[in-house]
Design a protein around this motif. Structure first.
Motif, short mmCIF file in Angstrom:
data_model
loop_
_atom_site.label_atom_id
_atom_site.label_comp_id
_atom_site.label_asym_id
_atom_site.label_seq_id
_atom_site.Cartn_x
_atom_site.Cartn_y
_atom_site.Cartn_z
N LYS A 1 0.71 -1.20 0.05
CA LYS A 1 -0.07 0.01 -0.11
C LYS A 1 0.85 1.21 0.05
O LYS A 1 0.48 2.36 -0.61
CB LYS A 1 -0.93 -0.09 1.28
CG LYS A 1 -2.24 -0.75 1.00
CD LYS A 1 -3.14 -0.09 0.05
CE LYS A 1 -4.30 -0.94 -0.19
NZ LYS A 1 -5.47 -0.35 -1.03
N THR B 1 1.53 8.86 -6.28
CA THR B 1 1.53 10.24 -6.08
C THR B 1 2.83 10.96 -6.62
O THR B 1 2.52 12.02 -7.28
CB THR B 1 1.41 10.55 -4.55
OG1 THR B 1 0.55 9.76 -3.77
CG2 THR B 1 1.45 11.83 -4.19
N THR C 1 -9.76 10.79 -6.03
CA THR C 1 -9.07 10.40 -4.77
C THR C 1 -8.29 11.69 -4.58
O THR C 1 -8.14 11.88 -3.13
CB THR C 1 -8.42 9.08 -5.12
OG1 THR C 1 -9.16 7.80 -5.16
CG2 THR C 1 -7.35 9.07 -3.77
N TYR C 2 -7.80 12.30 -5.55
CA TYR C 2 -6.81 13.22 -5.34
C TYR C 2 -7.43 14.72 -5.12
O TYR C 2 -6.55 15.59 -4.77
CB TYR C 2 -5.86 13.26 -6.16
CG TYR C 2 -4.53 12.10 -6.15
CD1 TYR C 2 -3.35 12.35 -5.31
CD2 TYR C 2 -4.91 10.73 -6.50
CE1 TYR C 2 -2.39 11.24 -5.07
CE2 TYR C 2 -3.84 9.83 -6.46
CZ TYR C 2 -2.66 10.03 -5.64
OH TYR C 2 -1.81 9.24 -5.46
N ASP D 1 1.08 3.88 -3.06
CA ASP D 1 0.59 5.09 -2.92
C ASP D 1 1.71 6.46 -3.04
O ASP D 1 1.38 7.40 -3.76
CB ASP D 1 -0.01 5.38 -1.39
CG ASP D 1 -1.04 6.49 -1.17
OD1 ASP D 1 -1.48 7.30 -2.25
OD2 ASP D 1 -1.55 6.79 -0.01
N TYR E 1 -0.64 14.93 -1.80
CA TYR E 1 -2.08 15.11 -2.23
C TYR E 1 -2.68 16.52 -2.52
O TYR E 1 -3.33 16.84 -3.21
CB TYR E 1 -3.07 14.39 -1.36
CG TYR E 1 -3.04 12.82 -1.72
CD1 TYR E 1 -4.32 12.35 -1.55
CD2 TYR E 1 -2.10 11.93 -1.50
CE1 TYR E 1 -4.45 10.85 -1.80
CE2 TYR E 1 -2.18 10.80 -2.01
CZ TYR E 1 -3.52 10.02 -1.94
OH TYR E 1 -3.53 8.80 -2.15
N THR F 1 -5.46 9.95 1.97
CA THR F 1 -4.68 8.84 1.46
C THR F 1 -4.85 7.52 1.80
O THR F 1 -5.47 7.14 2.47
CB THR F 1 -2.96 9.21 1.82
OG1 THR F 1 -2.92 8.75 3.33
CG2 THR F 1 -2.60 10.58 1.78
N LYS F 2 -4.31 6.83 0.49
CA LYS F 2 -4.47 5.04 0.82
C LYS F 2 -3.84 4.72 1.86
O LYS F 2 -4.48 3.80 2.59
CB LYS F 2 -4.08 4.59 -0.46
CG LYS F 2 -4.71 5.15 -1.71
CD LYS F 2 -4.24 4.44 -2.99
CE LYS F 2 -4.72 4.84 -4.32
NZ LYS F 2 -4.20 6.10 -4.76
N ASP G 1 -8.93 8.14 -9.76
CA ASP G 1 -7.66 8.76 -9.45
C ASP G 1 -8.04 10.19 -8.95
O ASP G 1 -7.78 10.90 -7.98
CB ASP G 1 -6.65 8.63 -10.18
CG ASP G 1 -5.75 7.32 -9.53
OD1 ASP G 1 -6.18 6.67 -8.83
OD2 ASP G 1 -4.41 6.95 -10.11
#
Length: 352
Positions: free
Chosen positions: A109, A117, A292-293, A113, A272, A300-301, A289
Motif C-alpha cells: 500500500k 503520488t 481520490t486526489y 501510494d 495530495y 491518502t490510501k 484517481d
C-alpha cells in the motif's frame, strides 16, 4: 483431583497465550488509529475489554449448564450475549482483523501510494501536461489550417470557376476564426491562368502560415503558467517522498510503528494537497484517481489503512477482493474463540 488441577493450569496458561495475541492485535489497531494515545493506555483498554468479553462467554456457558444451580439464569445469558456483542463482535474482531490485515498489505500500500503520488507530482514539477496540451493545441490549429488551405487551393484552381470568388472569401472568414484575427483581407491578383492561380494560392499560403505562427505563439503564451510556484511546490513534495522511500529501505521508518506511519501519511498528505491545488496541470489515470486526489476531504490510501473503520468500510465496498481479508477475519475469530474456550474451562463453575 491432580488431573483437574493440571487441566486448569494448562487451560489458564493457554488462555493467557491466546489472549496475549488477541490483546496485542487490538492494542496495535487502537494505537494506529489513536497515535496520540500512549501505547500502554491502549494495552490497558484492550486487556480490560478482552477480560470482559471472556467473562461474557463464561456467563453464557454457565447459564446453559443445567448441571449446576444458578440464580437468574436467563438474565446471565442475555447479559453474556450483550457483552459479547459489544466487547467482542463490535471491538475485538474488527480491531484484530485490522492489525493482521494491515501487516500483510501495508508495504504494498505504501509503495503504491507513494509511486502514484510521485507520478502526478512529476507531471506538475516537469510541466509535462501543460507542454503536451500546448503541443496538441498548436497541432490542432495547424491541422485545421491545412484542411482549409486544401479547400482554398481546390477553389482557386477550379477550372470550372477559376479565380477568387465568393466561396474563396468564405474560406478566408473561416481562416480568420481559426487564427483568432478579425479579418483576412483578400489579395489583389491578375489573370486566371494556371500559373497565376498557383501564384495566388502560394501568396495566400505564405500569409496564412505567418498568421498561424503568430497564433501558435499566442497559444503558448496563454497556456503557459505566469509563474513556477506550482513546479517548486511539487518538486519539494516529490523530494520528500523520495526521502521517505529511502528511510523505509534503510529501516529508519518502520511501517508498523504508529508514529512512523503518521510521518509517512503527513508527507503523502502534502503531495495530495499540492495535486489537488494544481490539478489543472495533471492528467489523471482514471476518474477514480481524480476523485481520490481532488476531493476536498481527500484521504491518502495509506491513511485509510491505519483506520480500522476505513479498512472495514473499504472491505464492505469490495475494495479488498483477492487480498485475503476474510482469511484474517477467520484467524481473528479462531484466536479469540480458543482463548474463550480455555478461559471457560479454567474457570468453569462446578458443583461443590
Amino acid at each position: 483431583m491432580n488431573e483437574n488441577k493440571f487441566l486448569k493450569i494448562f487451560c489458564l496458561l493457554a488462555f493467557v497465550a491466546f489472549a496475549a495475541v488477541s490483546c496485542w492485535a487490538t492494542a496495535e489497531s487502537l494505537h494506529l488509529l489513536l497515535s496520540t494515545w500512549p501505547l500502554i493506555m491502549c494495552w490497558v483498554v484492550t486487556v480490560g475489554f478482552f477480560f470482559i468479553a471472556s467473562w461474557g462467554t463464561k456467563l453464557i456457558v454457565d447459564s446453559l449448564n443445567q448441571k449446576i444451580y444458578l440464580e437468574k439464569r436467563g438474565l446471565r445469558l442475555i447479559g453474556g450475549v450483550l457483552i459479547l456483542l459489544v466487547f467482542w463482535i463490535a471491538c475485538g474482531i474488527p480491531t484484530n482483523t485490522h492489525t493482521f490485515f494491515y501487516r500483510s498489505v501495508i508495504n504494498d500500500k505504501v509503495t503504491n501510494d507513494i509511486s502514484v503520488t510521485e507520478g502526478y507530482l512529476a507531471q506538475i514539477k516537469d510541466n509535462t501536461v501543460t507542454e503536451t496540451r500546448i503541443q496538441l493545441k498548436c497541432a490542432e490549429v495547424k491541422n485545421k489550417v491545412d484542411v482549409k488551405l486544401g479547400e482554398l487551393k481546390a477553389e482557386i484552381e477550379n477550372d470550372a470557376n477559376p479565380g477568387f470568388g465568393p466561396k474563396a472569401k468564405e474560406i478566408l472568414r473561416d481562416f480568420a476564426e481559426i487564427l483568432g484575427v478579425a479579418k483576412i483581407e483578400p489579395l489583389t491578383y491578375r489573370g486566371i491562368s494556371v500559373q497565376d492561380r498557383q501564384k495566388l494560392y502560394d501568396a495566400y499560403r505564405s500569409k496564412i502560415y505567418i498568421l498561424l505562427e503568430s497564433r501558435q505563439m499566442n497559444i503558448i503564451k496563454e497556456m503557459t503558467p505566469p509563474n513556477k510556484n506550482h513546479q517548486k511546490q511539487a518538486d519539494k513534495d516529490y523530494k520528500n517522498l523520495e526521502l521517505v522511500k529511502k528511510y523505509i529501505d534503510e529501516g529508519t521508518l518502520d511501517l508498523n510503528d504508529a508514529d512512523d506511519i503518521k510521518t509517512i501519511c503527513d508527507k503523502l498528505n502534502a503531495g495530495y494537497s499540492t495535486i489537488r491545488t494544481y490539478k489543472q496541470f495533471v492528467d489523471f489515470k482514471d476518474e477514480k484517481d481524480e476523485i481520490t486526489y481532488t476531493s476536498s476531504n481527500a484521504i491518502t490510501k495509506v491513511k485509510r489503512m491505519i483506520s480500522v473503520f476505513d479498512v472495514w468500510e473499504d472491505f464492505f465496498n469490495g475494495e479488498y477482493k483477492g487480498h485475503g481479508f476474510f482469511f484474517w477475519v477467520l484467524i481473528s475469530i479462531l484466536v479469540d474463540v480458543a482463548a474463550f474456550i480455555f478461559f471457560d474451562i479454567a474457570f468453569k463453575k462446578r458443583e461443590d
